[in-house]
Design a protein around this motif. Structure first.
Motif, PDB file in Angstrom:
ATOM      1  N   THR A  71     -90.279 -25.106 103.686  1.00 17.29           N
ATOM      2  CA  THR A  71     -90.506 -26.212 103.934  1.00 17.29           C
ATOM      3  C   THR A  71     -92.063 -26.307 102.277  1.00 17.29           C
ATOM      4  N   SER A  72     -91.391 -27.887 101.897  1.00 18.12           N
ATOM      5  CA  SER A  72     -91.967 -27.466 101.094  1.00 18.12           C
ATOM      6  C   SER A  72     -94.146 -28.116 101.019  1.00 18.12           C
ATOM      7  N   LYS A  73     -94.494 -27.731 100.068  1.00 17.44           N
ATOM      8  CA  LYS A  73     -95.790 -28.106  99.836  1.00 17.44           C
ATOM      9  C   LYS A  73     -96.264 -29.507 101.175  1.00 17.44           C
ATOM     10  N   SER A  74     -95.587 -30.228 100.711  1.00 14.75           N
ATOM     11  CA  SER A  74     -95.915 -31.889 100.652  1.00 14.75           C
ATOM     12  C   SER A  74     -95.096 -31.583 102.579  1.00 14.75           C
ATOM     13  N   GLY A  75     -94.177 -30.942 103.179  1.00 10.27           N
ATOM     14  CA  GLY A  75     -94.395 -30.982 104.391  1.00 10.27           C
ATOM     15  C   GLY A  75     -92.708 -31.257 104.077  1.00 10.27           C
ATOM     16  N   SER A  76     -91.898 -31.263 103.388  1.00  7.98           N
ATOM     17  CA  SER A  76     -90.735 -31.135 103.694  1.00  7.98           C
ATOM     18  C   SER A  76     -89.550 -30.738 104.020  1.00  7.98           C
ATOM     19  N   PRO A  77     -88.211 -30.703 104.060  1.00  9.33           N
ATOM     20  CA  PRO A  77     -87.636 -29.475 104.351  1.00  9.33           C
ATOM     21  C   PRO A  77     -86.869 -28.864 103.853  1.00  9.33           C
ATOM     22  N   VAL A  78     -86.904 -27.611 102.447  1.00  8.70           N
ATOM     23  CA  VAL A  78     -86.374 -27.209 101.481  1.00  8.70           C
ATOM     24  C   VAL A  78     -85.723 -26.218 101.869  1.00  8.70           C
ATOM     25  N   ASP A  79     -84.928 -25.720 100.630  1.00  8.54           N
ATOM     26  CA  ASP A  79     -84.147 -24.011 100.935  1.00  8.54           C
ATOM     27  C   ASP A  79     -85.231 -23.206 101.054  1.00  8.54           C
ATOM     28  N   SER A  80     -85.046 -21.957 101.716  1.00  6.26           N
ATOM     29  CA  SER A  80     -85.880 -20.901 101.454  1.00  6.26           C
ATOM     30  C   SER A  80     -85.012 -19.937 100.599  1.00  6.26           C
ATOM     31  N   ILE A  81     -85.407 -18.827 100.299  1.00  6.55           N
ATOM     32  CA  ILE A  81     -85.853 -17.516  99.492  1.00  6.55           C
ATOM     33  C   ILE A  81     -85.832 -16.561 100.281  1.00  6.55           C
ATOM     34  N   ILE A  93     -91.138  -1.237  96.873  1.00  3.66           N
ATOM     35  CA  ILE A  93     -90.492  -2.166  97.441  1.00  3.66           C
ATOM     36  C   ILE A  93     -91.730  -3.589  97.165  1.00  3.66           C
ATOM     37  N   VAL A  94     -90.813  -4.911  96.701  1.00  8.31           N
ATOM     38  CA  VAL A  94     -91.287  -5.661  96.896  1.00  8.31           C
ATOM     39  C   VAL A  94     -91.024  -6.984  97.148  1.00  8.31           C
ATOM     40  N   ILE A  95     -91.801  -7.800  97.620  1.00  6.79           N
ATOM     41  CA  ILE A  95     -90.744  -8.519  99.406  1.00  6.79           C
ATOM     42  C   ILE A  95     -90.734 -10.210  98.625  1.00  6.79           C
ATOM     43  N   ILE A  96     -90.378 -10.770  97.995  1.00  3.88           N
ATOM     44  CA  ILE A  96     -90.800 -12.748  97.109  1.00  3.88           C
ATOM     45  C   ILE A  96     -90.125 -13.087  98.833  1.00  3.88           C
ATOM     46  N   SER A  97     -90.731 -14.152  98.664  1.00  2.00           N
ATOM     47  CA  SER A  97     -90.798 -15.227  99.605  1.00  2.00           C
ATOM     48  C   SER A  97     -90.993 -16.672  99.049  1.00  2.00           C
ATOM     49  N   GLY A  98     -89.462 -17.119  99.239  1.00  2.00           N
ATOM     50  CA  GLY A  98     -90.020 -19.340  98.409  1.00  2.00           C
ATOM     51  C   GLY A  98     -89.170 -19.768  98.604  1.00  2.00           C
ATOM     52  N   THR A  99     -89.550 -21.390  98.342  1.00  2.00           N
ATOM     53  CA  THR A  99     -88.925 -22.396  98.786  1.00  2.00           C
ATOM     54  C   THR A  99     -88.440 -22.709  97.140  1.00  2.00           C
ATOM     55  N   ARG A 100     -87.363 -24.195  98.350  1.00  2.00           N
ATOM     56  CA  ARG A 100     -86.911 -24.551  96.559  1.00  2.00           C
ATOM     57  C   ARG A 100     -87.474 -25.159  95.750  1.00  2.00           C
ATOM     58  N   TYR A 101     -88.032 -25.460  94.501  1.00  2.00           N
ATOM     59  CA  TYR A 101     -88.765 -26.266  94.058  1.00  2.00           C
ATOM     60  C   TYR A 101     -87.809 -27.842  93.389  1.00  2.00           C
ATOM     61  N   THR A 102     -89.063 -28.671  93.863  1.00  2.00           N
ATOM     62  CA  THR A 102     -87.883 -30.112  94.030  1.00  2.00           C
ATOM     63  C   THR A 102     -88.295 -30.820  92.612  1.00  2.00           C
ATOM     64  N   GLY A 103     -89.619 -30.453  92.159  1.00  2.00           N
ATOM     65  CA  GLY A 103     -89.481 -31.204  90.764  1.00  2.00           C
ATOM     66  C   GLY A 103     -90.557 -32.582  91.369  1.00  2.00           C
ATOM     67  N   PHE A 104     -90.819 -33.082  92.292  1.00  2.00           N
ATOM     68  CA  PHE A 104     -92.054 -33.862  92.961  1.00  2.00           C
ATOM     69  C   PHE A 104     -92.956 -33.283  92.937  1.00  2.00           C
ATOM     70  N   GLU A 105     -94.698 -34.013  92.394  1.00  2.00           N
ATOM     71  CA  GLU A 105     -95.749 -33.597  91.813  1.00  2.00           C
ATOM     72  C   GLU A 105     -96.146 -33.132  93.125  1.00  2.00           C
ATOM     73  N   GLU A 106     -96.001 -33.846  94.665  1.00  2.00           N
ATOM     74  CA  GLU A 106     -96.889 -33.664  95.818  1.00  2.00           C
ATOM     75  C   GLU A 106     -96.478 -31.930  96.291  1.00  2.00           C
ATOM     76  N   ASP A 107     -95.340 -31.526  95.486  1.00  2.00           N
ATOM     77  CA  ASP A 107     -95.055 -30.333  96.170  1.00  2.00           C
ATOM     78  C   ASP A 107     -95.274 -28.976  94.909  1.00  2.00           C
ATOM     79  N   GLU A 108     -96.281 -29.277  93.699  1.00  2.00           N
ATOM     80  CA  GLU A 108     -96.335 -28.617  92.688  1.00  2.00           C
ATOM     81  C   GLU A 108     -97.850 -28.089  93.699  1.00  2.00           C
ATOM     82  N   TYR A 109     -98.165 -26.867  92.945  1.00  2.00           N
ATOM     83  CA  TYR A 109     -98.932 -25.654  93.192  1.00  2.00           C
ATOM     84  C   TYR A 109    -100.347 -25.683  92.374  1.00  2.00           C
TER      85      TYR A 109
END
Length: 236
Positions: free
Chosen positions: A170-180, A220-236
């Motif tokens: 889920t992106s910052k704005s609440g839209s479904p996106v791919d996860s890693i 051991i390092v665990i990285i979890s995240g969501t795909r970058y969308t390029g939309f301003e509302e999804d920027e942190y």
């Protein structure tokens, strides 16, 4: 006039089609399903937060060989870069991550072929450079005899477990996106720098450094995240 319009329309369509083909060639690769730019947070194996979501991303992309079982993992903003204080002393434990790994599996469930230190990918971000010149950290040590040791530097990395799931994030704005999800093992050691004389500048400088591996500080390092969308509302 009608014929001119038809000719112009054909030219425009031809240009658009060619441009689309060129763009497809740029983005298509043998690791297309793995590739992307991701907002992420990082945790230790015990769940400790090492880095929260913020204005940083990680990239995954194909190697120059463009084969399906090689993947680059790149901490673009050097979030885990080695840090030193004003006297050149090491203050951090994780080096910047840029490793190439040979994989088994597919994008939904993959891992490195060889998870040993010998088989792990080298960290292409390079060694941290000492923050002070030879002879400056300790006035009792002359520049020609100075040695600088940087411990706990993560020089290699391997993927113990990885997953990229379509629409599972889920992106910052609440839209479904791919996860890693990446569970990485980072191999530690120390880098020893010796001072050498630079005749051109008539001064002592550090050599290129020599890395020695030792297992105790491996992490051991665990990285979890969501795909970058390029939309301003999804920027942190």
């Amino acid at each position: 006039m009608k014929n001119v319009f038809i000719i112009l329309s054909s030219v425009i369509l031809s240009v658009c089609f060619t441009a689309c083909e060129e763009e497809l060639e740029i983005w298509d690769s043998a690791t297309y399903e793995y590739s992307g730019r991701w907002h992420f947070k990082a945790m230790g194996e015990n769940g400790q937060i090492l880095k929260e979501y913020g204005n940083h991303t990680i990239q995954t992309y194909n190697s120059a060989n463009d084969v399906s079982d090689e993947l680059w993992i790149y901490d673009v903003n050097n979030v885990f870069a080695a840090k030193e204080d004003s006297e050149g002393e090491r203050t951090g434990n994780i080096g910047g991550i840029k490793i190439k790994s040979q994989l088994e599996g597919d994008y939904s469930n993959f891992h490195s072929v060889d998870n040993s230190e010998e088989g792990a990918g080298l960290n292409a971000s390079g060694y941290p450079v000492p923050g002070v010149a030879p002879g400056e950290a300790d006035e009792d040590v002359p520049a020609e005899d100075d040695v600088n040791v940087i411990p706990y530097y993560f020089n290699k990395g391997t993927v113990l477990e990885g997953r990229i799931l379509e629409g599972a994030g889920t992106s910052k704005s609440g839209s479904p996106v791919d996860s890693i999800y990446l569970r990485l093992k980072l191999f530690a050691g120390e880098i020893v720098y010796n001072s050498v004389y630079d005749a051109e500048n008539e001064s002592y400088v550090w050599d290129s450094g020599e890395f020695s591996y030792y297992a105790q500080p491996d992490s051991i390092v665990i990285i979890s995240g969501t795909r970058y969308t390029g939309f301003e509302e999804d920027e942190y």
